[in-house]
Design a protein around this motif. Structure first.
Motif, PDB file in Angstrom:
ATOM      1  N   LEU A 159       0.857  -1.191   0.000  1.00 19.13           N
ATOM      2  CA  LEU A 159       0.000   0.000   0.000  1.00 19.13           C
ATOM      3  C   LEU A 159       0.891   1.238   0.000  1.00 19.13           C
ATOM      4  O   LEU A 159       1.768   1.387   0.857  1.00 19.13           O
ATOM      5  CB  LEU A 159      -0.907   0.015   1.231  1.00 19.13           C
ATOM      6  CG  LEU A 159      -1.720   1.291   1.472  1.00 19.13           C
ATOM      7  CD1 LEU A 159      -2.666   1.565   0.304  1.00 19.13           C
ATOM      8  CD2 LEU A 159      -2.499   1.205   2.776  1.00 19.13           C
ATOM      9  N   CYS A 189      -1.680  -1.440  -4.198  1.00 17.71           N
ATOM     10  CA  CYS A 189      -2.637  -0.348  -4.386  1.00 17.71           C
ATOM     11  C   CYS A 189      -2.023   0.949  -3.864  1.00 17.71           C
ATOM     12  O   CYS A 189      -1.004   0.947  -3.163  1.00 17.71           O
ATOM     13  CB  CYS A 189      -3.978  -0.640  -3.721  1.00 17.71           C
ATOM     14  SG  CYS A 189      -3.961  -0.656  -1.918  1.00 17.71           S
ATOM     15  N   ARG A 190      -2.651   2.045  -4.240  1.00 15.55           N
ATOM     16  CA  ARG A 190      -2.098   3.360  -3.911  1.00 15.55           C
ATOM     17  C   ARG A 190      -3.245   4.333  -3.697  1.00 15.55           C
ATOM     18  O   ARG A 190      -4.184   4.375  -4.492  1.00 15.55           O
ATOM     19  CB  ARG A 190      -1.190   3.839  -5.042  1.00 15.55           C
ATOM     20  CG  ARG A 190      -0.568   5.219  -4.868  1.00 15.55           C
ATOM     21  CD  ARG A 190       0.348   5.517  -6.064  1.00 15.55           C
ATOM     22  NE  ARG A 190       0.848   6.877  -6.056  1.00 15.55           N
ATOM     23  CZ  ARG A 190       0.180   7.924  -6.534  1.00 15.55           C
ATOM     24  NH1 ARG A 190      -1.027   7.758  -7.054  1.00 15.55           N
ATOM     25  NH2 ARG A 190       0.720   9.130  -6.502  1.00 15.55           N
ATOM     26  N   PHE A 214      -4.893  -1.363   7.112  1.00 17.26           N
ATOM     27  CA  PHE A 214      -4.002  -2.160   6.273  1.00 17.26           C
ATOM     28  C   PHE A 214      -3.143  -3.099   7.115  1.00 17.26           C
ATOM     29  O   PHE A 214      -2.999  -4.283   6.792  1.00 17.26           O
ATOM     30  CB  PHE A 214      -3.103  -1.237   5.446  1.00 17.26           C
ATOM     31  CG  PHE A 214      -2.063  -1.972   4.643  1.00 17.26           C
ATOM     32  CD1 PHE A 214      -2.428  -2.694   3.523  1.00 17.26           C
ATOM     33  CD2 PHE A 214      -0.723  -1.941   5.021  1.00 17.26           C
ATOM     34  CE1 PHE A 214      -1.472  -3.386   2.782  1.00 17.26           C
ATOM     35  CE2 PHE A 214       0.238  -2.616   4.293  1.00 17.26           C
ATOM     36  CZ  PHE A 214      -0.137  -3.341   3.170  1.00 17.26           C
ATOM     37  N   VAL A 228     -10.157  -0.026   0.972  1.00 13.22           N
ATOM     38  CA  VAL A 228      -8.910  -0.764   0.753  1.00 13.22           C
ATOM     39  C   VAL A 228      -9.176  -1.997  -0.095  1.00 13.22           C
ATOM     40  O   VAL A 228      -8.418  -2.298  -1.035  1.00 13.22           O
ATOM     41  CB  VAL A 228      -8.269  -1.153   2.105  1.00 13.22           C
ATOM     42  CG1 VAL A 228      -6.976  -1.925   1.880  1.00 13.22           C
ATOM     43  CG2 VAL A 228      -7.997   0.089   2.937  1.00 13.22           C
TER      44      VAL A 228
END
Length: 254
Positions: A159, A189-190, A214, A228
């Motif tokens: 992340l 993911c970002r 996270f 998320v």
């Protein structure tokens, strides 16, 4: 009598925050890696360490019942220092130290700024299952001799969180790295924090809530909050340019 050369500094773990002082045994560790400088052989600064110490306490409280221990890493030097990559080496040493102290537990590397770069580089350690990079400082691949590596991220949950007005660490560079990493590792993911700078202070509560969600999901298989989960599932570019919702902290109920 000849004078002895001053001893070189050593990397070390800060005092554990979390399950070590609780009735729950340690079953997962997050290592927080402070920001640093591109080049400096001065001793590490106390200011970035103190900033992440607050985050460590928040993460430990959020995952206390899961058995989380949080440590902030003290580097030998405050600089990356070219091919010496001191901060990445200190991060790898810290993971070894976690294994020595706690045994076979999953580790999340969570770094800010230059510490984010160190977390990404050290992700290949066998004990590391996840990486959280906050406003990671990255070199421009168009100017660097070699692009930033991403193969070590395969098999890890990754992340990246970056403010869109960061004047110290170019958010476009973290997007480009995430784009390359996503090709071989879908668990990347970002999130983009609009109108926030390098310190991610304007939306600190939301960023910390996102980090806690996270860490709990990556280390203890807790269900991710929907933003998320959606970010991991979405193909690029959506999964790499997800806006951080202003109410994320309230969504998690923390």
């Amino acid at each position: 009598m000849a004078q002895q050369a001053p001893a070189l500094p050593e990397a070390r773990l800060g005092r554990a925050v979390g399950a070590s002082g609780a009735p729950v045994a340690v079953s997962g560790v997050v290592l927080l890696l402070p920001d640093g400088d591109p080049v400096s052989r001065r001793r590490s600064s106390a200011l970035p360490y103190a900033a992440l110490q607050r985050t460590a306490r928040r993460l430990a409280r959020a995952a206390r019942d899961d058995g989380l221990a949080a440590h902030v890493v003290r580097y030998r030097f405050r600089g990356w220092n070219g091919t010496d990559a001191h901060l990445a080496r200190d991060a790898a040493w810290a993971v070894d130290e976690v294994v020595r102290r706690y045994g076979d537990v999953p580790v999340c590397l969570a770094g800010h700024g230059m510490g984010g770069r160190a977390a990404l580089h050290a992700a290949g350690h066998d004990a590391v299952t996840s990486v959280l990079a906050l406003a990671p400082w990255l070199p421009d691949d168009d100017l660097a001799a070699d692009p930033e590596p991403v193969k070590q991220l395969v098999g890890r949950q990754v992340l990246i969180v970056h403010g869109t007005t960061d004047a110290r660490s170019d958010p476009e560079l973290s997007y480009r790295l995430a784009e390359r990493a996503k090709k071989t590792n879908r668990d990347t993911c970002r999130f983009e924090v609009h109108s926030d700078g390098h310190g991610l202070r304007q939306h600190r509560a939301e960023v910390v809530a996102l980090a806690a969600d996270f860490v709990r999901g990556a280390l203890f298989s807790r269900a991710y909050a929907r933003p998320v989960a959606d970010a991991f599932a979405a193909p690029p570019p959506l999964g790499l340019r997800m806006p951080l919702a202003a109410g994320f902290g309230r969504t998690l109920g923390r």
